[in-house]
Enzyme design. Structure first.
Site, PDB file in Angstrom:
ATOM      1  N   HIS A  14       0.876  -1.191   0.000  1.00  0.00           N
ATOM      2  CA  HIS A  14       0.000   0.000   0.000  1.00  0.00           C
ATOM      3  C   HIS A  14       0.904   1.228   0.000  1.00  0.00           C
ATOM      4  CE1 HIS A  14      -3.839   2.134   1.442  1.00  0.00           C
ATOM      5  NE2 HIS A  14      -2.941   3.077   1.210  1.00  0.00           N
ATOM      6  N   HIS A  16       1.557   5.337  -1.703  1.00  0.00           N
ATOM      7  CA  HIS A  16       1.201   6.510  -2.498  1.00  0.00           C
ATOM      8  C   HIS A  16       2.483   7.105  -3.081  1.00  0.00           C
ATOM      9  CE1 HIS A  16      -2.951   6.760  -0.900  1.00  0.00           C
ATOM     10  NE2 HIS A  16      -2.397   6.206   0.160  1.00  0.00           N
ATOM     11  N   LEU A  17       2.537   7.147  -4.408  1.00  0.00           N
ATOM     12  CA  LEU A  17       3.722   7.737  -5.054  1.00  0.00           C
ATOM     13  C   LEU A  17       3.414   9.094  -5.674  1.00  0.00           C
ATOM     14  CD1 LEU A  17       5.475   4.737  -6.868  1.00  0.00           C
ATOM     15  CD2 LEU A  17       6.241   5.958  -4.823  1.00  0.00           C
ATOM     16  N   ARG A  18       2.117   9.447  -5.764  1.00  0.00           N
ATOM     17  CA  ARG A  18       1.722  10.721  -6.394  1.00  0.00           C
ATOM     18  C   ARG A  18       2.167  10.762  -7.856  1.00  0.00           C
ATOM     19  NH1 ARG A  18      -1.367  10.812  -1.996  1.00  0.00           N
ATOM     20  NH2 ARG A  18      -0.378  11.685  -0.160  1.00  0.00           N
ATOM     21  N   ASN A  42      -5.224   7.238  -6.053  1.00  0.00           N
ATOM     22  CA  ASN A  42      -5.961   8.477  -5.726  1.00  0.00           C
ATOM     23  C   ASN A  42      -5.216   9.732  -6.181  1.00  0.00           C
ATOM     24  OD1 ASN A  42      -4.001   8.113  -3.691  1.00  0.00           O
ATOM     25  ND2 ASN A  42      -5.225   9.167  -2.141  1.00  0.00           N
ATOM     26  N   LYS A 100      -9.286  -0.377  -5.837  1.00  0.00           N
ATOM     27  CA  LYS A 100      -9.370   0.283  -4.531  1.00  0.00           C
ATOM     28  C   LYS A 100     -10.735   0.913  -4.334  1.00  0.00           C
ATOM     29  CE  LYS A 100      -7.897   2.093  -0.662  1.00  0.00           C
ATOM     30  NZ  LYS A 100      -6.770   2.939  -0.310  1.00  0.00           N
ATOM     31  N   HIS A 137     -10.631   1.036   1.784  1.00  0.00           N
ATOM     32  CA  HIS A 137     -10.416   2.052   2.823  1.00  0.00           C
ATOM     33  C   HIS A 137     -11.612   1.956   3.756  1.00  0.00           C
ATOM     34  CE1 HIS A 137      -8.819   5.955   4.408  1.00  0.00           C
ATOM     35  NE2 HIS A 137     -10.010   5.878   4.979  1.00  0.00           N
ATOM     36  N   HIS A 175      -4.742  -0.668   5.857  1.00  0.00           N
ATOM     37  CA  HIS A 175      -4.301   0.107   7.031  1.00  0.00           C
ATOM     38  C   HIS A 175      -5.241  -0.024   8.228  1.00  0.00           C
ATOM     39  CE1 HIS A 175      -7.032   2.858   5.044  1.00  0.00           C
ATOM     40  NE2 HIS A 175      -6.142   3.302   4.201  1.00  0.00           N
ATOM     41  N   LEU A 220      -5.054   9.139   7.924  1.00  0.00           N
ATOM     42  CA  LEU A 220      -6.354   8.470   7.975  1.00  0.00           C
ATOM     43  C   LEU A 220      -6.185   7.017   7.571  1.00  0.00           C
ATOM     44  CD1 LEU A 220      -8.617  11.245   6.446  1.00  0.00           C
ATOM     45  CD2 LEU A 220      -8.672  10.394   8.799  1.00  0.00           C
ATOM     46  N   ASP A 248       1.428   2.607   3.562  1.00  0.00           N
ATOM     47  CA  ASP A 248       0.615   3.812   3.381  1.00  0.00           C
ATOM     48  C   ASP A 248       1.491   5.063   3.427  1.00  0.00           C
ATOM     49  OD1 ASP A 248      -1.647   5.209   2.747  1.00  0.00           O
ATOM     50  OD2 ASP A 248      -2.492   5.195   4.768  1.00  0.00           O
ATOM     51  N   HIS A 252       3.045  14.391   1.444  1.00  0.00           N
ATOM     52  CA  HIS A 252       2.447  15.694   1.125  1.00  0.00           C
ATOM     53  C   HIS A 252       3.544  16.720   1.362  1.00  0.00           C
ATOM     54  CE1 HIS A 252      -1.837  14.504   0.991  1.00  0.00           C
ATOM     55  NE2 HIS A 252      -1.543  13.681   1.978  1.00  0.00           N
ATOM     56  N   ALA A 264      -4.001  14.682   5.411  1.00  0.00           N
ATOM     57  CA  ALA A 264      -3.715  13.420   6.103  1.00  0.00           C
ATOM     58  C   ALA A 264      -2.646  12.671   5.325  1.00  0.00           C
ATOM     59  CB  ALA A 264      -4.985  12.578   6.179  1.00  0.00           C
TER      60      ALA A 264
HETATM   61  O1  DOR Z   1      -3.322   9.357   5.671  1.00  0.00           O
HETATM   62  C1  DOR Z   1      -3.715   9.075   4.537  1.00  0.00           C
HETATM   63  N1  DOR Z   1      -3.183   9.635   3.433  1.00  0.00           N
HETATM   64  N2  DOR Z   1      -4.721   8.211   4.412  1.00  0.00           N
HETATM   65  C2  DOR Z   1      -5.301   7.966   3.236  1.00  0.00           C
HETATM   66  O2  DOR Z   1      -6.214   7.201   3.204  1.00  0.00           O
HETATM   67  C3  DOR Z   1      -4.872   8.683   2.020  1.00  0.00           C
HETATM   68  C4  DOR Z   1      -3.499   9.144   2.129  1.00  0.00           C
HETATM   69  C5  DOR Z   1      -3.154  10.168   1.079  1.00  0.00           C
HETATM   70  O3  DOR Z   1      -3.405   9.925  -0.104  1.00  0.00           O
HETATM   71  O4  DOR Z   1      -2.590  11.209   1.441  1.00  0.00           O
HETATM   72 ZN    ZN Z   2      -3.360   5.068   1.582  1.00  0.00          ZN
END
Ligand code: DOR
Ligand code: ZN
Length: 346
Positions: A14, A16-18, A42, A100, A137, A175, A220, A248, A252, A264
């Site tokens: 899990h 996130h690479l953006r 996302n 997802k 989620h 998560h 989150l 996760d 940011h 988050a």
């Molecule tokens: O803390 C989080 N950040 N929880 C998520 O479900 C999404 C993630 C994000 O994409 O920043």
């Molecule tokens: Zn996530």
């Protein structure tokens, strides 16, 4: 005393690479320690079709450092308009490994998520037919439900009924943060598994609020009480194949975190393996770290474990970077709050 630990190369189930400058800034931090990662969809706009996933995969590949040994495993973002045939085609072509589910409004960039589950019933049935996992989620979005209860309420109101409506659907509860979720997954049979993050094994909710508001610990699902953290450590270190690592790691830019309405997400990729070695050693379970980080995930996803290895060594405390610079601005790295003695050496 163990001071060297050699494991199969771990995977992150899990991540996130953006995209764009942030992707280029963060991807090497995952590629250094992990062989594969399940990539969250996302983005803005989200990754909803097989073509979107193939294009995103190519952008990730183009952002990797020369010679990196890292395979992104792509996911689709389930919307009420998702086309079951497109999902099945992308799966058959080896482009996507999972879909997802974000309940609409649950978290970062989840506005296109699902409101009416009747509208995704056909897609879920097709996924059950072809064995494609649904990654969930697991939080209700009802503002009347206390934020600390949103995961446990989700199990009763949404997840259990959904699984009953789609027998055979393979589900990963992403998560997990509560004892209730751990118990639910433990009793759920071979089609149910859960990822556990780095940070939820380390912090409880005090980290966010004690002594001041600490936005770098806000994520989150939000961290819960210590009793829940202990349940997560117990599950992760138990060797139970239903539990595996999904960091996760969610970068940011600091400017977006340090705001009156901060985002988050916790960026843990650079320190996850040293943190996990610390947590597992404290629990007397270093011998089960490989199951959690390297074996249980591939088994659930029906992939072979990696045949290359990673080595961690224990020595004097070292200080990881507090932040990394990216083209999208500085990003703060998870501070576990304890000195790191383990480090990845090869
Ligand atoms: O803390 C989080 N950040 N929880 C998520 O479900 C999404 C993630 C994000 O994409 O920043
Ligand atoms: Zn996530």
């Amino acid at each position: 005393m163990t001071t060297t630990l050699t494991l199969r190369r771990p995977d992150d189930w899990h991540l996130h690479l953006r995209d764009g400058a942030m992707l280029r800034g963060v991807v090497a931090h995952s590629a250094r320690d992990f062989a594969r990662a399940i990539i969250m969809p996302n983005l803005v706009p989200p990754v909803v079709t097989g073509d979107d996933a193939a294009a995103y995969r190519a952008r990730i590949a183009a952002s990797l450092p020369q010679g990196a040994d890292f395979t992104p495993l792509m996911t689709l973002y389930l919307t009420e308009g998702t086309d079951a045939d497109d999902v099945a085609r992308a799966h058959a072509a080896g482009i996507v490994r999972a879909v997802k589910l974000y309940p609409a409004g649950a978290t970062t960039n989840s506005a296109s998520g699902v409101r009416d589950f009747a509208r995704v019933q056909g897609v879920l049935e097709r996924m059950a037919d072809i064995g494609l996992p649904l990654l969930v989620h697991g939080e209700v979005t009802d503002p009347d439900i206390d934020i600390f209860d949103r995961e446990s309420v989700f199990i009763d109101r949404v997840l259990a009924p959904l699984r009953a409506r789609v027998p055979g659907l393979r589900v990963v509860m992403e998560h997990v943060t509560t004892r209730e979720a751990v118990d639910y997954v433990r009793g759920g049979g071979p089609d149910l598994a859960a990822t556990i993050t780095t940070h939820h094994l380390i912090i409880n909710r005090n980290a966010i609020l004690a002594g001041g508001i600490r936005p770098h610990y806000y994520c989150l699902p939000v961290a819960k009480r210590e009793t829940h953290r202990l349940a997560l450590v117990e599950a992760a270190t138990s060797g139970d194949p239903a539990f595996f690592l999904g960091t996760d790691s969610a970068p940011h830019a600091d400017a977006a975190k340090l705001s009156p309405c901060g985002c988050a997400g916790i960026f843990s990729a650079p320190v996850t393996m040293p943190c996990l070695a610390h947590v597992f050693e404290d629990a007397g379970a270093l011998d089960r770290l490989e199951a959690f980080a390297c074996l249980n995930g591939p088994a659930f996803y029906r992939l072979p474990p990696n045949d290359t290895t990673i080595t961690l060594e224990k020595g004097d405390p070292w200080a990881p970077p507090a932040m990394i610079e990216t083209g999208a601005g500085p990003v703060t790295v998870l501070d576990p709050g304890f000195p790191l003695r383990w480090r990845v050496t090869s």
